[in-house]
Motif scaffolding. Structure first.
Motif, PDB file in Angstrom:
ATOM      1  N   TYR A   1      27.210  63.271  53.405  1.00  0.00           N
ATOM      2  CA  TYR A   1      27.017  61.865  53.039  1.00  0.00           C
ATOM      3  C   TYR A   1      27.455  61.002  54.221  1.00  0.00           C
ATOM      4  O   TYR A   1      28.235  61.457  55.075  1.00  0.00           O
ATOM      5  CB  TYR A   1      27.787  61.528  51.760  1.00  0.00           C
TER       6      TYR A   1
ATOM      7  N   ASP B   1      29.540  58.833  54.647  1.00  0.00           N
ATOM      8  CA  ASP B   1      30.979  58.669  54.882  1.00  0.00           C
ATOM      9  C   ASP B   1      31.604  59.955  55.446  1.00  0.00           C
ATOM     10  O   ASP B   1      32.819  60.017  55.657  1.00  0.00           O
ATOM     11  CB  ASP B   1      31.698  58.253  53.595  1.00  0.00           C
TER      12      ASP B   1
ATOM     13  N   SER C   1      31.647  63.127  54.119  1.00  0.00           N
ATOM     14  CA  SER C   1      32.011  64.266  53.275  1.00  0.00           C
ATOM     15  C   SER C   1      30.856  65.269  53.243  1.00  0.00           C
ATOM     16  O   SER C   1      29.692  64.897  53.118  1.00  0.00           O
ATOM     17  CB  SER C   1      32.369  63.812  51.859  1.00  0.00           C
TER      18      SER C   1
ATOM     19  N   ALA D   1      28.565  67.720  51.615  1.00  0.00           N
ATOM     20  CA  ALA D   1      28.157  67.989  50.237  1.00  0.00           C
ATOM     21  C   ALA D   1      27.465  69.327  50.107  1.00  0.00           C
ATOM     22  O   ALA D   1      27.589  69.987  49.076  1.00  0.00           O
ATOM     23  CB  ALA D   1      27.251  66.873  49.739  1.00  0.00           C
TER      24      ALA D   1
ATOM     25  N   PRO E   1      31.953  73.364  39.586  1.00  0.00           N
ATOM     26  CA  PRO E   1      32.873  72.264  39.259  1.00  0.00           C
ATOM     27  C   PRO E   1      32.348  70.924  39.771  1.00  0.00           C
ATOM     28  O   PRO E   1      31.391  70.892  40.548  1.00  0.00           O
ATOM     29  CB  PRO E   1      34.164  72.661  39.994  1.00  0.00           C
ATOM     30  N   ASN E   2      32.973  69.852  39.354  1.00  0.00           N
ATOM     31  CA  ASN E   2      32.624  68.529  39.890  1.00  0.00           C
ATOM     32  C   ASN E   2      32.689  68.563  41.398  1.00  0.00           C
ATOM     33  O   ASN E   2      33.610  69.149  41.972  1.00  0.00           O
ATOM     34  CB  ASN E   2      33.622  67.465  39.409  1.00  0.00           C
ATOM     35  N   GLY E   3      31.707  67.940  42.024  1.00  0.00           N
ATOM     36  CA  GLY E   3      31.723  67.867  43.481  1.00  0.00           C
ATOM     37  C   GLY E   3      31.170  69.097  44.166  1.00  0.00           C
ATOM     38  O   GLY E   3      31.171  69.180  45.396  1.00  0.00           O
ATOM     39  N   ALA E   4      30.651  70.061  43.391  1.00  0.00           N
ATOM     40  CA  ALA E   4      30.157  71.313  43.988  1.00  0.00           C
ATOM     41  C   ALA E   4      28.889  71.097  44.819  1.00  0.00           C
ATOM     42  O   ALA E   4      28.584  71.897  45.696  1.00  0.00           O
ATOM     43  CB  ALA E   4      29.886  72.340  42.892  1.00  0.00           C
ATOM     44  N   GLY E   5      28.138  70.034  44.500  1.00  0.00           N
ATOM     45  CA  GLY E   5      26.897  69.773  45.245  1.00  0.00           C
ATOM     46  C   GLY E   5      25.642  69.841  44.391  1.00  0.00           C
ATOM     47  O   GLY E   5      24.531  69.745  44.907  1.00  0.00           O
ATOM     48  N   LYS E   6      25.821  69.958  43.074  1.00  0.00           N
ATOM     49  CA  LYS E   6      24.668  70.117  42.175  1.00  0.00           C
ATOM     50  C   LYS E   6      23.726  68.910  42.261  1.00  0.00           C
ATOM     51  O   LYS E   6      22.525  69.057  42.469  1.00  0.00           O
ATOM     52  CB  LYS E   6      25.141  70.312  40.721  1.00  0.00           C
ATOM     53  N   SER E   7      24.296  67.709  42.077  1.00  0.00           N
ATOM     54  CA  SER E   7      23.451  66.504  42.105  1.00  0.00           C
ATOM     55  C   SER E   7      22.801  66.335  43.466  1.00  0.00           C
ATOM     56  O   SER E   7      21.643  65.910  43.559  1.00  0.00           O
ATOM     57  CB  SER E   7      24.279  65.248  41.807  1.00  0.00           C
ATOM     58  N   THR E   8      23.534  66.648  44.504  1.00  0.00           N
ATOM     59  CA  THR E   8      22.993  66.486  45.860  1.00  0.00           C
ATOM     60  C   THR E   8      21.781  67.401  46.064  1.00  0.00           C
ATOM     61  O   THR E   8      20.796  66.990  46.695  1.00  0.00           O
ATOM     62  CB  THR E   8      24.085  66.771  46.906  1.00  0.00           C
TER      63      THR E   8
HETATM   64  P1  ADP Z   1      28.223  67.721  41.627  1.00  0.00           P
HETATM   65  O1  ADP Z   1      26.894  67.190  41.181  1.00  0.00           O
HETATM   66  O2  ADP Z   1      28.265  69.213  41.656  1.00  0.00           O
HETATM   67  O3  ADP Z   1      29.368  67.136  40.866  1.00  0.00           O
HETATM   68  P2  ADP Z   1      27.766  66.144  44.004  1.00  0.00           P
HETATM   69  O4  ADP Z   1      26.486  66.628  44.589  1.00  0.00           O
HETATM   70  O5  ADP Z   1      27.735  64.880  43.225  1.00  0.00           O
HETATM   71  O6  ADP Z   1      28.434  67.312  43.166  1.00  0.00           O
HETATM   72  O7  ADP Z   1      28.833  65.940  45.183  1.00  0.00           O
HETATM   73  C1  ADP Z   1      28.994  66.836  46.253  1.00  0.00           C
HETATM   74  C2  ADP Z   1      30.003  66.246  47.239  1.00  0.00           C
HETATM   75  O8  ADP Z   1      29.463  65.074  47.823  1.00  0.00           O
HETATM   76  C3  ADP Z   1      31.321  65.835  46.605  1.00  0.00           C
HETATM   77  O9  ADP Z   1      32.332  66.102  47.545  1.00  0.00           O
HETATM   78  C4  ADP Z   1      31.157  64.353  46.386  1.00  0.00           C
HETATM   79  O10 ADP Z   1      32.397  63.706  46.424  1.00  0.00           O
HETATM   80  C5  ADP Z   1      30.285  63.946  47.547  1.00  0.00           C
HETATM   81  N1  ADP Z   1      29.419  62.805  47.211  1.00  0.00           N
HETATM   82  C6  ADP Z   1      28.529  62.728  46.192  1.00  0.00           C
HETATM   83  N2  ADP Z   1      27.865  61.553  46.187  1.00  0.00           N
HETATM   84  C7  ADP Z   1      28.350  60.871  47.254  1.00  0.00           C
HETATM   85  C8  ADP Z   1      28.067  59.579  47.818  1.00  0.00           C
HETATM   86  N3  ADP Z   1      27.128  58.767  47.282  1.00  0.00           N
HETATM   87  N4  ADP Z   1      28.774  59.226  48.922  1.00  0.00           N
HETATM   88  C9  ADP Z   1      29.688  60.034  49.470  1.00  0.00           C
HETATM   89  N5  ADP Z   1      29.987  61.246  49.000  1.00  0.00           N
HETATM   90  C10 ADP Z   1      29.333  61.676  47.902  1.00  0.00           C
END
Ligand code: ADP
Length: 258
Positions: free
Chosen positions: A22, A24, A26, A28, A47-54
């Motif tokens: 991302y 910033d 981090s 993903a 877990p939360n933050g694993a990268g699923k949504s990404t």
């Molecule tokens: P999940 O869907 O598995 O919970 P995400 O794909 O949302 O995981 O997030 C993967 C990583 O990217 C995490 O470390 C999260 O904090 C970071 N992240 C997700 N969305 C953003 C964003 N818009 N800006 C910065 N970091 C993000």
């Protein structure tokens, strides 16, 4: 390449060493590779933050500007890039985690009809598409309602109707059951079980995974840590605990002594 290869049909979805930061900074996703065949129904867990949504956002090219990905995403053998985006958007329907990110019209009918209109369906067909899509998600007769005044579960179904209205070859669903009541959840599972599209479902609802998805991909810290039959992965208590998850209750009953 857009057609099947000499070996047979191209995978519906292929990620090749996909890495993503991302803006910033981090990280993903880190060198994620996977391949999903047409018609498969696959769970993405972790877990939360694993990268699923990404991962789901990558499937239809919804990436933040200025944060280039490394590696490649292919849909039906076609690389997702600027040139292919219009076609990709039509073939990959994405259900966002938060319905409020997806609803923006004044009426349910407009909202559900937005995608098909965008993709050039003739106006004469829109009403019927909207009606049929709402019926599929159990919201028959909701056409004139204001989406903003619906319950969270109803909003979610409106979003799903909007995705189904476009008849995508790939459905990418982010936590589809998270706001639904038990009946709505059961109806959604039954609906998803009947859809022939390729389905990728990011979820914490592991009982749904056991019901619906023969295959599970487990992610943690942006990497694939397991990919295989759902029951095998979800029944592996040590693996589940190591990645912030729990072995589902129904498996405890099925295999109490493991
Ligand atoms: P999940 O869907 O598995 O919970 P995400 O794909 O949302 O995981 O997030 C993967 C990583 O990217 C995490 O470390 C999260 O904090 C970071 N992240 C997700 N969305 C953003 C964003 N818009 N800006 C910065 N970091 C993000």
């Amino acid at each position: 390449m857009t057609m099947g290869t000499a070996m047979g049909m191209a995978p519906a979805i292929e990620l090749r060493e996909l890495s993503f930061h991302y803006p910033d900074g981090s990280e993903a996703l880190s060198r994620v590779s996977l391949s999903i065949s047409p018609g498969e129904c696959v769970a993405l867990v972790g877990p939360n933050g694993a990268g699923k949504s990404t991962i789901l956002l990558h499937l239809n090219g919804l990436l933040p500007d200025g944060a280039p990905s490394k590696g490649a995403v292919l849909i039906a053998g076609r690389v997702v890039d600027k040139a292919s985006l219009p076609a990709i958007r039509k073939s990959v329907g994405l259900l966002f985690q938060d319905a409020d990110d997806q609803i923006f019209c004044a009426s349910v009918a407009e909202d559900v009809g937005f995608g098909p209109r965008q993709f050039g369906e003739p106006e004469s067909r829109i009403e019927e598409i909207v009606r049929a899509s709402l019926a599929r998600v159990g919201l028959g007769g909701f056409e004139r309602r204001s989406p903003q005044r619906l319950s969270a579960g109803e909003k979610r179904r409106v979003c799903l109707a909007g995705v189904l209205a476009c008849d995508p070859a790939v459905l990418a669903l982010d936590e589809p059951t998270s706001t639904l009541d038990p009946r709505g959840r059961r109806e959604l599972i039954n609906l998803l079980a009947r859809i022939p599209a390729t389905r990728v479902i990011a979820t914490h609802d592991l009982e749904m995974v056991l019901d619906l998805c023969p295959r599970t991909i487990l992610l943690d810290q942006g990497q694939v840590v397991a990919d295989g039959p759902s029951e095998e992965i979800l029944d592996n208590e040590a693996l589940m605990l190591a990645h912030g998850l729990e072995r589902p209750h129904s498996l405890l009953h099925r295999h109490p002594h493991r």
